[in-house]
Design an enzyme around this catalytic site. Structure first.
Site, PDB file in Angstrom:
ATOM      1  N   HIS A  11       8.614  13.921   6.389  1.00  0.00           N
ATOM      2  CA  HIS A  11       9.346  12.648   6.506  1.00  0.00           C
ATOM      3  C   HIS A  11      10.748  12.939   5.977  1.00  0.00           C
ATOM      4  O   HIS A  11      10.921  13.233   4.790  1.00  0.00           O
ATOM      5  CB  HIS A  11       8.619  11.592   5.657  1.00  0.00           C
ATOM      6  N   VAL A  37       6.509  10.657  -5.741  1.00  0.00           N
ATOM      7  CA  VAL A  37       5.434  11.628  -5.502  1.00  0.00           C
ATOM      8  C   VAL A  37       4.337  11.490  -6.569  1.00  0.00           C
ATOM      9  O   VAL A  37       3.171  11.817  -6.317  1.00  0.00           O
ATOM     10  CB  VAL A  37       5.991  13.067  -5.415  1.00  0.00           C
ATOM     11  N   MET A  43       1.796  10.972  -0.700  1.00  0.00           N
ATOM     12  CA  MET A  43       3.015  11.784  -0.756  1.00  0.00           C
ATOM     13  C   MET A  43       2.710  13.045  -1.564  1.00  0.00           C
ATOM     14  O   MET A  43       2.447  12.983  -2.756  1.00  0.00           O
ATOM     15  CB  MET A  43       4.137  10.966  -1.410  1.00  0.00           C
ATOM     16  N   TYR A  78       2.185   5.449   2.891  1.00  0.00           N
ATOM     17  CA  TYR A  78       3.364   5.546   2.033  1.00  0.00           C
ATOM     18  C   TYR A  78       4.368   4.436   2.358  1.00  0.00           C
ATOM     19  O   TYR A  78       4.867   3.745   1.471  1.00  0.00           O
ATOM     20  CB  TYR A  78       3.991   6.926   2.234  1.00  0.00           C
ATOM     21  N   HIS A  81       3.191   1.163   1.074  1.00  0.00           N
ATOM     22  CA  HIS A  81       2.839   1.108  -0.354  1.00  0.00           C
ATOM     23  C   HIS A  81       3.857   0.248  -1.115  1.00  0.00           C
ATOM     24  O   HIS A  81       5.062   0.413  -0.952  1.00  0.00           O
ATOM     25  CB  HIS A  81       2.820   2.527  -0.927  1.00  0.00           C
TER      26      HIS A  81
END
Length: 106
Positions: A11, A37, A43, A78, A81
């Site tokens: 990404h 992360v 991630m 992600y 989120h």
């Protein structure tokens, strides 16, 4: 695509921060991005850097941010989120322009 069979997805965010944003604020935004992360399970890795090209073909983009995921489903998780949404709402208003690309390395 369970068990990580989706294959690695990168990404990529290319960004140009708005003029006048203090370097300390940019550093803080990058630290917050890197910390995702630790907060968003799908991630897997994060790297970033500034443009160092001698060709001057960057079209104004100054920073590259690369996040690594195990699958496209991980990217989708992600993006949705709450921690990422909150961060994006902080980062994006500080950018003059940005470009996002997801790809599967070959």
């Amino acid at each position: 695509m369970e068990g990580g069979k989706g294959g690695v997805v990168k990404h990529i965010l290319l960004a140009k921060f708005k003029d006048g944003i203090p370097p300390e604020q940019i550093d803080q935004l990058i630290k917050q991005y890197a910390n995702l992360v630790n907060l968003v399970e799908p991630m897997k890795a994060f790297q970033w850097g500034k443009d160092v090209s001698i060709e001057n073909l960057h079209q104004g983009f100054t920073h590259v941010f690369e996040s690594t995921f195990d699958s496209l489903e991980g990217v989708a998780e992600y993006i949705a989120h709450p921690v990422h949404v909150e961060y994006a709402n902080t980062l994006l208003p500080q950018l003059e322009k940005f470009l996002i690309i997801d790809y599967k390395p070959q």
